[in-house]
Enzyme design. Structure first.
Site, short mmCIF file in Angstrom:
data_model
loop_
_atom_site.label_atom_id
_atom_site.label_comp_id
_atom_site.label_asym_id
_atom_site.label_seq_id
_atom_site.Cartn_x
_atom_site.Cartn_y
_atom_site.Cartn_z
N LEU A 17 34.40 61.02 29.49
CA LEU A 17 35.77 61.55 29.50
C LEU A 17 36.73 60.42 29.18
CD1 LEU A 17 35.59 63.66 32.82
CD2 LEU A 17 34.84 64.29 30.50
N VAL A 22 38.29 51.15 26.59
CA VAL A 22 37.08 51.05 27.42
C VAL A 22 36.02 52.05 26.95
CG1 VAL A 22 36.14 51.25 29.76
CG2 VAL A 22 38.40 50.22 29.41
N LYS A 110 41.07 53.37 39.27
CA LYS A 110 41.51 52.80 40.56
C LYS A 110 42.56 53.66 41.25
CE LYS A 110 43.98 50.11 37.41
NZ LYS A 110 43.21 49.74 36.23
N ILE A 141 33.94 41.72 36.97
CA ILE A 141 33.42 40.92 38.09
C ILE A 141 32.65 41.82 39.04
CG2 ILE A 141 33.97 39.28 39.91
CD1 ILE A 141 36.72 38.94 38.63
N GLU A 195 52.25 46.43 29.30
CA GLU A 195 52.44 47.76 28.72
C GLU A 195 53.91 47.96 28.36
OE1 GLU A 195 50.00 50.27 28.75
OE2 GLU A 195 48.45 49.24 29.91
N LYS A 210 44.04 48.66 44.04
CA LYS A 210 42.83 47.84 44.17
C LYS A 210 42.68 47.33 45.60
CE LYS A 210 42.93 46.67 39.26
NZ LYS A 210 43.51 45.74 38.27
#
Lengths: 442, 442
Positions: A17, A22, A110, A141, A195, A210
């Site tokens: 989706l 990414v 997130k 990470i 952005e 986060k």
């Protein structure tokens, strides 16, 4: 699909989706690494469809896989759903649907996890599906798996890190050039590090999401984004940066999650957690001070393990896709070999402390009149508000002086009243900078 | 017990083999964290026995659990066996016995894993048991789980780190004081940082075992300790350290695991792996340069994820026990909920390159006569052996001069022939230092 039921009959069917930076990298890795993934999972992975809003946009993915009907893709015969759309809706509805029908989910979302993890975990639990989200915090990470699994036999007391690349780029830039916040933000936008609407980053919303995820996993309790005290970096001034430099410090936007243990007079202890995101001065010698640009780094302290640091690329298509693929392999292995990944662990049910109950150290820089008795007057105000002074430095200039005060841990409220009153003293010309201090002995 | 068969009926029964520093901490954590462990696993953990050689030695553990009959303890009704004895035997026989009878194993035994992992994994596979060993490398730092699981969808190209605390303590000490190797080793022994017989540490055996484990996991292939090129630190001299300092570098014992891809003339590629442990000069600005004392740190590079670093306590009872407990929770969860952890992943079957096929950069420091033409003579020897010089620095002193040469990547053999011949030149008074260089652009 019932818990642990192996599906070793055929390939693992995957729905994707979203297909931005990414998603495109996820498709590339699924193709380039196909043979390795098959060997590592024990079955081949087949991408059955990619849901996008604009199917005609140019993308480096097989066009025949594209669909605009995400709901139908989720409802189709797939084993797992990878979500890289971001934002709350439609991601939430789609993933709940997937989990309820027993499809495992890998997500990098997130904001969704920080708000709706309880609901998502409940749906996963009801059907026996997996819910993995390593990519949601600190990009490539490996951080959530260590917290959820490697440290599952230890007692984590603190997590502190730099988890937002945009704000780190801006603060590093201000530190390097001495430029103002707005100039540096403009530069960051121009270079693609911010952005068009930078609110989520510069106001700390991204870092707060986060922090909520990190606190939940570290302390086995539910913490949502709205539990996290949040201050962004837009009020950080060139004077703040200069004041930090003068003291061998630098300014970073930190996400800090803490476990607090209070011992009552009768010897009983009470635990709570606190999570906060705010700019803070840290010593230049601190390992986090050297973390620049898109890199993220997170310190973890645990009772038995001691202090650990995790460092790597916090954002970007390929690094985030690497984390997604790691989760995809884990979920696919569970499908092939039976078994399930960790579920929500919120048994501790700890109360969340407000920032008012979370004392921190402060650095205050004042322009004052250069005459005898100034320090006495200022110090009296601090004493009056019960804010204890740890260090003072006073430097005379032509006809005024600079007075720098670092406090011991004080509450937000006490500090603010103190600064208000100090700012009103006739001998104080200007309150140049007020900022929290972290990364030093308390 | 067949794969994935849940045992949710009762508590998880655990046998502990060995009760030194780490074992004692494991018992303490099992007791102190009992309620948390039960909540995280979904069933309580019961320690049924502790096998020791000397039952009368004073230990902070329940005396009634001690036994000298490790074999009987392993054969008893337990779900999992935790091994912290160390060394090959009797650990190997005991763990094979446990795995063959379907008992899962958690071990901190790097020497055993580095030599006999194939045999252990086979036994685990045959019975469907789990084999976990996070504590075997880099103590408390979650490192093996990230390599085995988080990066399972990526292609790891390099692992480089400081994985032995004793040698790191000695090299840090030599760098700080300028003292000789033997003086600093003595000091380390006196302070408890080196064993009475320090061979395993100072000769690099411990680091080589860890390198073998890291290379196996990172590259999905079998690498044993004997495949690892190994040089210890006993030949590192005060002159080497001084030479490094003069160039803004420091000396560290590094474990380096690399994937090498060669492209033939017809365009086909051939992959192999190399693993080596040796002292090397690294720039003081490199993050590994600041890792001192008992701390370990490991850099990992992967195609999609980029560069990551993991940092934390590499040894000690509590940190190692933390890693053991993390594995214990994972294995116990698999027992309760069904499923299995990762098995051996050695499908890649890559050949291991010798050090002769692994070119590295070198730093050579010479005492030479201070007259014209010296550099020309020395450079001619390098050219003759096809060793390319990257940088030269010559400094005159009273009646001789210091000549420092840094090469481009050269093979071990070519470098040694070059240095032998250079050392025999009449204008060269002494070869002060020869050492590999890492952590810089090649």
């Amino acid at each position: 699909m019932p818990e642990g039921k192996p599906n070793s009959a055929g390939p693992i069917r995957v729905a994707l989706l979203g297909c931005g930076t990414v998603g495109t990298e996820v498709v590339r890795l699924l193709t380039d690494q196909a043979a390795d993934l098959t060997a590592r999972i024990g079955a081949p992975v087949v991408l059955t469809g990619i849901a996008v809003r604009k199917p005609n946009k140019h993308r480096e993915v097989p066009a025949e896989l594209l669909t605009t009907d995400a709901a139908a893709l989720v409802a189709s015969d797939v084993d797992l759903v990878v979500e890289v759309i971001g934002g709350i809706e439609p991601a939430r509805t789609l993933l709940l649907e997937a989990l309820r029908s027993g499809k495992s989910v890998v997500t990098a979302n997130k904001a969704l996890l920080a708000e709706h993890s309880a609901e998502l975990f409940e749906a996963a639990d009801a059907s026996g599906a997996d819910l993995y989200f390593e990519a949601a915090v600190a990009g490539a990470i490996p951080l959530l798996r260590p917290l959820r699994e490697s440290l599952a036999g230890d007692r984590i007391t603190r997590v502190m890190g730099i988890v937002n690349g945009t704000t780190n780029f801006i603060l590093s830039g201000m530190d390097a050039t001495g430029a103002s916040y707005s100039e540096t933000l403009e530069e960051a936008s121009r270079l693609g590090y911010a952005e068009a609407d930078p609110t989520a980053d510069v106001d700390g919303f991204d870092a707060a999401s986060k922090a909520a995820i990190l606190a939940s996993l570290a302390f086995h309790t539910r913490v949502t984004a709205s539990d996290v005290h949040r201050e962004g970096i837009s009020a950080v001034s060139a004077s703040d940066i200069a004041a930090a430099k003068g003291l061998g410090r630098t300014v970073k936007l930190l996400a800090i999650c803490e476990r607090v243990t209070e011992t009552a007079e009768d010897g009983t202890t009470k635990e709570s957690v606190a999570a906060r995101v705010h700019p803070a001065m840290i010593p230049r010698s601190h390992p986090l001070a050297g973390v620049n640009g898109a890199f993220n780094a997170v310190f973890v302290e645990a009772d038995a393990a001691g202090e650990m640091m995790f460092y790597g690329q916090g954002a970007g298509g390929a690094p985030t896709a690497s984390a997604v693929l790691g989760d995809l392999v884990a979920v696919a292995r569970n499908r092939v070999h039976g078994g399930r990944g960790p579920r929500e662990s919120a048994y501790a049910g700890l109360p969340v402390r407000s920032i008012g109950q979370t004392p921190t150290r402060y650095h205050i820089s004042l322009d004052v009149a250069d005459r005898a008795g100034v320090l006495a007057q200022v110090a009296a105000v601090f004493a009056e508000h019960d804010v204890s002074i740890a260090a003072v430095r006073q430097e005379g200039r032509v006809d005024d002086a600079s007075l720098v005060i670092v406090t011991h841990a004080a509450s937000d409220a006490a500090l603010r009243s103190t600064v208000d009153k100090v700012g009103g003293l006739p001998v104080v010309r200007d309150v140049v900078s007020v900022m929290r201090v972290e990364g030093e002995e308390q």
